[in-house]
Write an enzyme that holds these catalytic residues in place. Structure first.
Site, mmCIF file in Angstrom:
data_model
loop_
_atom_site.group_PDB
_atom_site.id
_atom_site.type_symbol
_atom_site.label_atom_id
_atom_site.label_comp_id
_atom_site.label_asym_id
_atom_site.label_seq_id
_atom_site.Cartn_x
_atom_site.Cartn_y
_atom_site.Cartn_z
ATOM 1 N N ASP A 124 10.432 -6.434 -8.715
ATOM 2 C CA ASP A 124 10.718 -7.040 -7.415
ATOM 3 C C ASP A 124 12.107 -6.589 -6.955
ATOM 4 O OD1 ASP A 124 9.458 -9.766 -5.850
ATOM 5 O OD2 ASP A 124 11.511 -9.158 -5.364
ATOM 6 N N HIS A 167 -6.311 -2.915 -1.079
ATOM 7 C CA HIS A 167 -5.624 -3.840 -0.164
ATOM 8 C C HIS A 167 -6.466 -5.092 0.039
ATOM 9 C CE1 HIS A 167 -2.903 -5.197 2.987
ATOM 10 N NE2 HIS A 167 -3.997 -5.626 3.599
ATOM 11 N N HIS A 185 3.466 -12.541 -9.069
ATOM 12 C CA HIS A 185 4.843 -12.470 -9.570
ATOM 13 C C HIS A 185 4.811 -12.818 -11.060
ATOM 14 C CE1 HIS A 185 7.046 -12.838 -5.596
ATOM 15 N NE2 HIS A 185 5.878 -13.326 -5.230
ATOM 16 N N HIS A 240 -0.503 -10.168 -4.619
ATOM 17 C CA HIS A 240 0.400 -9.821 -5.719
ATOM 18 C C HIS A 240 0.649 -11.037 -6.597
ATOM 19 C CE1 HIS A 240 2.863 -10.996 -2.239
ATOM 20 N NE2 HIS A 240 3.712 -11.520 -3.101
ATOM 21 N N CYS A 299 0.848 -1.204 0.000
ATOM 22 C CA CYS A 299 0.000 0.000 0.000
ATOM 23 C C CYS A 299 0.879 1.249 0.000
ATOM 24 C CB CYS A 299 -0.936 0.016 1.208
ATOM 25 S SG CYS A 299 -2.363 -1.091 1.054
#
Ligand code: 5GP
Ligand code: ZN
Length: 119
Positions: free
Chosen positions: A33, A49, A108, A106, A10
């Site tokens: 990342d 969130h 990746h 999230h 956030c």
């Protein structure tokens, strides 16, 4: 589930923690990342969130669809070679046993020439 004051992702969305931005629109944010496992390794997150995939419901279907359709586009833009010789890997760790460390949903996206550090 709006912004969580203690959540590092956030804070990244809010610009309170710097990141190497890959993409942003009204719903999503993508950034490299900090500890990449692969030559290309970025994260796509909803600005909202949501702690993990475990909290996802029907109301998030549009958001998840946006993430999954954005991933291949950004993968190519970030240097992944085209399918089928190239390609990319999508991973979403969920919960302690799923290997999740940051509790803001999230995805990746990893790719590029092998070998990779992990995966
Ligand atoms: P998880 O294990 O929760 O699926 O993955 C969290 C990922 O976030 C890790 O790959 C880690 O390197 C990355 N990460 C953690 N903190 C930061 C940060 O402050 N900035 C960036 N860019 N990545 C982070
Ligand atoms: Zn968050």
């Amino acid at each position: 589930m709006s912004a969580d004051a203690n959540c590092i992702f956030c804070k990244i969305v809010a610009g309170q923690i710097p990141s190497r931005k890959v993409f942003e629109d009204e719903d999503l944010f993508a950034f490299h990342d900090i500890a990449p496992w692969a030559p290309v390794h970025f994260l796509i997150i909803p600005k909202l969130h949501i702690p993990s995939m475990a909290q996802v419901g029907e109301e998030h279907a549009r958001l998840l669809g946006k993430i999954m359709t954005l991933a291949p586009q950004l993968a190519l833009e970030q240097g992944c070679r085209p399918y089928p010789e190239g390609g990319f890997r999508i991973v979403t760790n969920t919960g302690a046993e799923g290997g999740q460390e940051v509790h803001h949903l999230h995805v990746h996206v990893m790719g590029g020439p092998r070998p990779w550090l992990k995966g």
